[in-house]
Design a protein around this motif. Sequence first.
Motif, PDB file in Angstrom:
ATOM      1  N   TRP A  24       0.840  -1.206   0.000  1.00 30.49           N
ATOM      2  CA  TRP A  24       0.000   0.000   0.000  1.00 30.49           C
ATOM      3  C   TRP A  24       0.867   1.244   0.000  1.00 30.49           C
ATOM      4  O   TRP A  24       1.839   1.326   0.734  1.00 30.49           O
ATOM      5  CB  TRP A  24      -0.902   0.010   1.243  1.00 30.49           C
ATOM      6  CG  TRP A  24      -1.800  -1.186   1.324  1.00 30.49           C
ATOM      7  CD1 TRP A  24      -1.524  -2.353   1.978  1.00 30.49           C
ATOM      8  CD2 TRP A  24      -3.078  -1.344   0.730  1.00 30.49           C
ATOM      9  NE1 TRP A  24      -2.560  -3.241   1.832  1.00 30.49           N
ATOM     10  CE2 TRP A  24      -3.538  -2.644   1.067  1.00 30.49           C
ATOM     11  CE3 TRP A  24      -3.912  -0.519  -0.063  1.00 30.49           C
ATOM     12  CZ2 TRP A  24      -4.775  -3.131   0.647  1.00 30.49           C
ATOM     13  CZ3 TRP A  24      -5.138  -1.010  -0.468  1.00 30.49           C
ATOM     14  CH2 TRP A  24      -5.556  -2.306  -0.115  1.00 30.49           C
ATOM     15  N   CYS A  25       0.455   2.230  -0.807  1.00 29.93           N
ATOM     16  CA  CYS A  25       1.198   3.492  -0.863  1.00 29.93           C
ATOM     17  C   CYS A  25       0.980   4.279   0.431  1.00 29.93           C
ATOM     18  O   CYS A  25      -0.148   4.445   0.877  1.00 29.93           O
ATOM     19  CB  CYS A  25       0.732   4.311  -2.064  1.00 29.93           C
ATOM     20  SG  CYS A  25       1.385   5.989  -2.079  1.00 29.93           S
ATOM     21  N   GLY A  26       2.054   4.743   1.019  1.00 29.61           N
ATOM     22  CA  GLY A  26       1.978   5.490   2.278  1.00 29.61           C
ATOM     23  C   GLY A  26       1.398   6.884   2.117  1.00 29.61           C
ATOM     24  O   GLY A  26       1.032   7.536   3.082  1.00 29.61           O
ATOM     25  N   ILE A  27       1.299   7.360   0.887  1.00 29.65           N
ATOM     26  CA  ILE A  27       0.740   8.696   0.670  1.00 29.65           C
ATOM     27  C   ILE A  27      -0.740   8.615   0.333  1.00 29.65           C
ATOM     28  O   ILE A  27      -1.569   9.216   0.999  1.00 29.65           O
ATOM     29  CB  ILE A  27       1.514   9.454  -0.446  1.00 29.65           C
ATOM     30  CG1 ILE A  27       2.898   9.870   0.092  1.00 29.65           C
ATOM     31  CG2 ILE A  27       0.735  10.682  -0.920  1.00 29.65           C
ATOM     32  CD1 ILE A  27       3.662  10.824  -0.809  1.00 29.65           C
ATOM     33  N   CYS A  28      -1.104   7.846  -0.713  1.00 31.28           N
ATOM     34  CA  CYS A  28      -2.501   7.872  -1.183  1.00 31.28           C
ATOM     35  C   CYS A  28      -3.277   6.635  -0.748  1.00 31.28           C
ATOM     36  O   CYS A  28      -4.477   6.538  -1.001  1.00 31.28           O
ATOM     37  CB  CYS A  28      -2.551   8.037  -2.698  1.00 31.28           C
ATOM     38  SG  CYS A  28      -1.936   6.597  -3.583  1.00 31.28           S
ATOM     39  N   ASN A  29      -2.589   5.676  -0.123  1.00 27.62           N
ATOM     40  CA  ASN A  29      -3.258   4.506   0.418  1.00 27.62           C
ATOM     41  C   ASN A  29      -3.842   3.595  -0.665  1.00 27.62           C
ATOM     42  O   ASN A  29      -4.719   2.799  -0.382  1.00 27.62           O
ATOM     43  CB  ASN A  29      -4.351   4.948   1.410  1.00 27.62           C
ATOM     44  CG  ASN A  29      -4.556   3.892   2.485  1.00 27.62           C
ATOM     45  OD1 ASN A  29      -3.669   3.067   2.735  1.00 27.62           O
ATOM     46  ND2 ASN A  29      -5.722   3.898   3.109  1.00 27.62           N
ATOM     47  N   SER A  30      -3.369   3.740  -1.905  1.00 28.68           N
ATOM     48  CA  SER A  30      -3.858   2.813  -2.928  1.00 28.68           C
ATOM     49  C   SER A  30      -2.854   1.677  -3.113  1.00 28.68           C
ATOM     50  O   SER A  30      -1.723   1.734  -2.634  1.00 28.68           O
ATOM     51  CB  SER A  30      -4.165   3.544  -4.243  1.00 28.68           C
ATOM     52  OG  SER A  30      -3.000   4.166  -4.719  1.00 28.68           O
ATOM     53  N   LYS A  31      -3.308   0.640  -3.845  1.00 36.65           N
ATOM     54  CA  LYS A  31      -2.490  -0.574  -3.974  1.00 36.65           C
ATOM     55  C   LYS A  31      -1.255  -0.351  -4.848  1.00 36.65           C
ATOM     56  O   LYS A  31      -1.335   0.305  -5.884  1.00 36.65           O
ATOM     57  CB  LYS A  31      -3.329  -1.697  -4.584  1.00 36.65           C
ATOM     58  CG  LYS A  31      -3.944  -2.600  -3.539  1.00 36.65           C
ATOM     59  CD  LYS A  31      -4.492  -3.874  -4.143  1.00 36.65           C
ATOM     60  CE  LYS A  31      -5.152  -4.711  -3.052  1.00 36.65           C
ATOM     61  NZ  LYS A  31      -5.871  -5.861  -3.587  1.00 36.65           N
ATOM     62  N   ALA A  45       5.282   0.174  -7.576  1.00 36.33           N
ATOM     63  CA  ALA A  45       4.572   0.997  -8.570  1.00 36.33           C
ATOM     64  C   ALA A  45       3.074   0.934  -8.282  1.00 36.33           C
ATOM     65  O   ALA A  45       2.550  -0.126  -7.929  1.00 36.33           O
ATOM     66  CB  ALA A  45       4.857   0.484  -9.976  1.00 36.33           C
ATOM     67  N   HIS A  46       2.386   2.057  -8.440  1.00 32.06           N
ATOM     68  CA  HIS A  46       0.938   2.078  -8.247  1.00 32.06           C
ATOM     69  C   HIS A  46       0.263   1.170  -9.273  1.00 32.06           C
ATOM     70  O   HIS A  46       0.657   1.159 -10.443  1.00 32.06           O
ATOM     71  CB  HIS A  46       0.403   3.499  -8.393  1.00 32.06           C
ATOM     72  CG  HIS A  46       0.764   4.381  -7.230  1.00 32.06           C
ATOM     73  ND1 HIS A  46       2.042   4.824  -7.017  1.00 32.06           N
ATOM     74  CD2 HIS A  46       0.003   4.884  -6.210  1.00 32.06           C
ATOM     75  CE1 HIS A  46       2.060   5.573  -5.920  1.00 32.06           C
ATOM     76  NE2 HIS A  46       0.843   5.627  -5.404  1.00 32.06           N
ATOM     77  N   ILE A  47      -0.751   0.428  -8.854  1.00 28.29           N
ATOM     78  CA  ILE A  47      -1.398  -0.508  -9.780  1.00 28.29           C
ATOM     79  C   ILE A  47      -2.427   0.215 -10.646  1.00 28.29           C
ATOM     80  O   ILE A  47      -2.369   0.154 -11.867  1.00 28.29           O
ATOM     81  CB  ILE A  47      -2.078  -1.674  -9.015  1.00 28.29           C
ATOM     82  CG1 ILE A  47      -0.983  -2.515  -8.338  1.00 28.29           C
ATOM     83  CG2 ILE A  47      -2.913  -2.534  -9.974  1.00 28.29           C
ATOM     84  CD1 ILE A  47      -1.514  -3.635  -7.466  1.00 28.29           C
ATOM     85  N   ASN A  51       1.214   7.554 -10.363  1.00 26.87           N
ATOM     86  CA  ASN A  51       1.979   7.875  -9.175  1.00 26.87           C
ATOM     87  C   ASN A  51       1.381   9.109  -8.511  1.00 26.87           C
ATOM     88  O   ASN A  51       1.163  10.121  -9.155  1.00 26.87           O
ATOM     89  CB  ASN A  51       3.417   8.148  -9.577  1.00 26.87           C
ATOM     90  CG  ASN A  51       4.346   7.879  -8.430  1.00 26.87           C
ATOM     91  OD1 ASN A  51       4.125   8.380  -7.334  1.00 26.87           O
ATOM     92  ND2 ASN A  51       5.338   7.071  -8.659  1.00 26.87           N
ATOM     93  N   CYS A  52       1.091   9.008  -7.229  1.00 28.18           N
ATOM     94  CA  CYS A  52       0.357  10.091  -6.577  1.00 28.18           C
ATOM     95  C   CYS A  52       1.235  11.294  -6.262  1.00 28.18           C
ATOM     96  O   CYS A  52       0.750  12.394  -6.122  1.00 28.18           O
ATOM     97  CB  CYS A  52      -0.309   9.575  -5.313  1.00 28.18           C
ATOM     98  SG  CYS A  52       0.884   8.862  -4.168  1.00 28.18           S
ATOM     99  N   ASP A  53       2.549  11.090  -6.132  1.00 28.55           N
ATOM    100  CA  ASP A  53       3.437  12.213  -5.851  1.00 28.55           C
ATOM    101  C   ASP A  53       4.013  12.694  -7.185  1.00 28.55           C
ATOM    102  O   ASP A  53       4.846  12.039  -7.788  1.00 28.55           O
ATOM    103  CB  ASP A  53       4.564  11.781  -4.893  1.00 28.55           C
ATOM    104  CG  ASP A  53       5.424  12.954  -4.467  1.00 28.55           C
ATOM    105  OD1 ASP A  53       5.253  14.052  -5.031  1.00 28.55           O
ATOM    106  OD2 ASP A  53       6.267  12.764  -3.573  1.00 28.55           O
TER     107      ASP A  53
HETATM  108 ZN   LIG Z   1       0.280   6.792  -3.797  1.00 23.56          ZN
END
Ligand SMILES: [Zn+2]
Length: 308
Positions: A24-31, A45-47, A51-53
């Motif tokens: 889980w991404c520590g910033i956006c909480n997505s997988k 890598a975001h699934i 990328n949220c940042d």
């Molecule tokens: Zn993220």
Amino acid sequence: MRYALNLNKDEDEVEVSHSGEIGWCGICNSKVQGKKGDERVAHWAHINSKNCDSWYEPITEWHLWWQNQFPKINREAIVEKAGKKHRADILLQKDNKEIVIEVQNSSIPISQIQKREAFYQNLIWILNGKSLANSSRLVRIGVDRLYTWKIKFPLLLRSRSEYLKTEFIEDIVDLIKNRFYDNNYHDYKFQDTTLEIYFYHHNDIDLQMDIPQLKYNIVGYFEMHNDYDNIDNDELHHKLQISYTETKVDLQSHYLTKSYWRKFIDKMKCNVFFDKLNGLESDELYWYTKDKIVKKDRFISKYQKMAK
Ligand SMILES: [Zn+2]
């Protein structure tokens, strides 16, 4: 990114252990999914989402090396301000102030430089000279002569400040820098009515022939900028005293030759250091902002003291 929460979110952020691992991404909480192969450094890598940042840049071995000089808690740390979150390459702390080191391997838009500097405030850039300034070079020279120009201005007006203003003196220093050895210019000193300008050079040079030309240039400068009609150019020419001395020294000096220089570098207002710049030894960094060569281990130990 290098770190993410594991599937159960039951411990601190971890590195990828095997390809296909889910976290889980520590910033956006997505997988996110672990990527581990031969071509690129292991990363998450975001699934689904991008990328949220938006400040993210792909990690390289060089990033890992720099981050690994600091404890894990300081690496790729999430900084949150006014509802916005970003991952700082290295996050340190001194006297309740956060200090961020950004390790920059690729070009970055000027607008993003300004945003990052405003967001982190205490930011240090470390740029990869190999990828960002590979046509430029730090040229090292052994220096064994110090030349001191001595220019004594006559007191032509009642108060010297009327024509020997700081801005005039600085212009005259520039004039001499441009005419002579700009790269080897060191410093100047102005006291009473005497200007001393210091140059380093790597061998013996005869500057005697240059004195008349220099005198002519200086008088010409005052003639052009003379707002005080009572300065007499002939009198100035007659009374202006120019001489130089030569001293033996034993020093190392350097200068940077810029070629295909990326404009964004000069837009960085925070301190800029180069690693892997042509002409640097592997144990050195070039402090571009201050034009100084520093030892890498001294830089690192200074900032390691600010690790959490
Ligand atoms: Zn993220």
